[in-house]
Structures are given as C-alpha cells and as structure tokens.
Design a protein around this motif. Sequence first.
Motif, PDB file in Angstrom:
ATOM      1  N   PRO A 154       0.830  -1.207   0.000  1.00 44.31           N
ATOM      2  CA  PRO A 154       0.000   0.000   0.000  1.00 44.31           C
ATOM      3  C   PRO A 154       0.860   1.250   0.000  1.00 44.31           C
ATOM      4  N   ALA A 155       0.286   2.389  -0.376  1.00 51.29           N
ATOM      5  CA  ALA A 155       1.014   3.655  -0.339  1.00 51.29           C
ATOM      6  C   ALA A 155       1.463   3.922   1.090  1.00 51.29           C
ATOM      7  N   MET A 156       2.756   4.220   1.250  1.00 48.10           N
ATOM      8  CA  MET A 156       3.326   4.394   2.579  1.00 48.10           C
ATOM      9  C   MET A 156       3.101   5.811   3.086  1.00 48.10           C
ATOM     10  N   ARG A 157       2.939   5.926   4.401  1.00 46.60           N
ATOM     11  CA  ARG A 157       2.825   7.227   5.052  1.00 46.60           C
ATOM     12  C   ARG A 157       4.176   7.603   5.661  1.00 46.60           C
ATOM     13  N   ASP A 158       4.352   8.905   5.908  1.00 46.21           N
ATOM     14  CA  ASP A 158       5.615   9.366   6.486  1.00 46.21           C
ATOM     15  C   ASP A 158       5.902   8.672   7.807  1.00 46.21           C
ATOM     16  N   GLU A 159       4.900   8.551   8.672  1.00 45.92           N
ATOM     17  CA  GLU A 159       5.127   7.934   9.980  1.00 45.92           C
ATOM     18  C   GLU A 159       5.489   6.451   9.843  1.00 45.92           C
ATOM     19  N   ASP A 160       4.968   5.787   8.800  1.00 40.64           N
ATOM     20  CA  ASP A 160       5.334   4.392   8.568  1.00 40.64           C
ATOM     21  C   ASP A 160       6.818   4.284   8.217  1.00 40.64           C
ATOM     22  N   LEU A 161       7.265   5.130   7.313  1.00 39.49           N
ATOM     23  CA  LEU A 161       8.657   5.079   6.870  1.00 39.49           C
ATOM     24  C   LEU A 161       9.616   5.484   7.988  1.00 39.49           C
ATOM     25  N   ARG A 162       9.231   6.432   8.814  1.00 38.71           N
ATOM     26  CA  ARG A 162      10.096   6.810   9.939  1.00 38.71           C
ATOM     27  C   ARG A 162      10.297   5.631  10.885  1.00 38.71           C
ATOM     28  N   ALA A 163       9.273   4.803  11.030  1.00 38.69           N
ATOM     29  CA  ALA A 163       9.350   3.679  11.962  1.00 38.69           C
ATOM     30  C   ALA A 163      10.295   2.580  11.461  1.00 38.69           C
TER      31      ALA A 163
END
Length: 287
Positions: A154-163
């Motif tokens: 799915p399209a990633m969110r900024d908070e997902d990538l930071r984690a």
Amino acid sequence: MEFEELAEVLGDDRVMNLWGCAFEDFLTQDFEGEPSNIVDEYLKRRGWKENAQTRAYIGALRTSVMSLYEVSDVVPGQSPMARDLLRGGEPIAVKEGTATKTLKQWDKIAARIVPVRGKNILAGGVLPFTREATQSLFDCLLDVFGKKNARKLPAMRDEDLRAVASMFTLVWVVDALDKVMNMPMLQNAEGDEFMFHDVRFPLAAGATQEDITARLNGIAGMSQENAQFWNWLEYMPQGEDKPKEAGTLSLDTAMDNGLRVLGNVELKGGFCVYPPIPPSGRKKGRP
C-alpha cells in the motif's frame, strides 16, 4: 562483523555513505527525557553559529523521511528528477550536483529529499539500490505493512517510513555484502588471479610526446593505436594455459589477429599510465 570491519569488505567510500545514512536516521529520533532530539538541542544551543540556509537544512533533516526513489532526466552537475516509489506522487526536481555524476536514468536510490527554502535538496546519505535490493526492500515492507496474503504494497505514510528507517540500510548492507563476498574469483587466461591496479609513471621534465612515442614503439610487443594509446601484446606465448579452478571466471582479451593483449599503456596528464585491463570503450582487442 563490526562496523569498522565493513570498510575492509565494501570500501571506505561506501561505508562512510552508510554511516551518513545512519546518522541522518539518528537526527530524526525522539528520546525520553531532555534533550529529546539532538537537532532541536543543537539549534537551540548552537544554531546562532549557522547561516539561514544551514539552519533550514538541519531543521528539515529533523523531520525528514527515508524513501526509495527512481531517478530520471539526470543533468550532470545540476539535478535529477526523482519519483517516490513508496509514497507515490509525481516526480520532483532535486537540487544536487555531486550525486548526478554517478546517477543514471532509472537508477533506484534510498535517500532523504528535504525541502529547503523553496528547493528540494538531496541529503548526504544516498544508497544505490540494485534490482535485488529493491525487491528485498519491497518484500520486507510488505511483511510489515501489507495485509494478509497481499501482493502489492500500500502507499506508505511518512510515519510508517520513519518507523522502519533502519530497514533501508540493513537491506542495502545485506545485498552489498552478498555481492562482494560471493563474487567468483576472476582469473586471466593463464589461470592467475587478477589484481586490479593502475600504475602511473610521471614523465621527466622536458620529455616530449615524440620522445615517449619513440621509446614505446621501440619496445617489443607495444602496438600503437593512436597518438596516446598502446596495446601491450604477447608475441611469444608462455606455454599452455593453467587449468581453471571451479567457481572462477576467466577474462582474456585478444586482437583480431589472435594476439593476446596483456595490458595497455596510455599517455595522460603528464603520466605514462599502465592499467592491466583495457578501459571500457578504449580497447582495440576483442574480449
């Protein structure tokens, strides 16, 4: 393997770039207690020492996100376009000079692109991703963020990538080590292992190109291709080639007349240069 040992395997440049990515990951981290973030603390205590451009860049790194980009329309020394493969959206123009010297159309890179005073800046830590590393990263992200039995991320969110910022460096390291440590031995046609090197002999003061050309043309085995380039040919074969070891690759170069090329000699920038492998696009022999 300790971090310091990576340089012996991957090389200093790649390891320093890896360290830069890890440091940028650290800059985004929030910790318990005070100070909770190193960037906030630095700007509060020492920000007055930096100019406005630098303060804006450091502040942008504080909230930056590591992602995977596909580059296109590379203008050497100026900028590429970058398309975010994880968050989607249209390609954006990136202000960057150094990296454009090595980037090619459709290369994949893991990097942080930060907005600074109206421009998109490529941060210092940039990791080139191979096709295998790209697939491994997508598989890892799918395991973490994908729905059960999903095949598409799915399209990633900024908070997902930071984690999962460290996942980018880990995937890159595994891929790079695998390619280096599992690389087959490269031998020449005689069965000797290659040692890649470049030997440079400085030309004596007052020596002219005509002097050097006359000397080189007087050496048996030197075959001149142009004003500054010679093939070093093996006129007298040294006997039968040695048997090849299992798991090795053999590299040999020969002229159209069958004579083996042992190396090249080139006049370049005040030096007589001897690389043992003909430079790509310059050799006259056939591999």
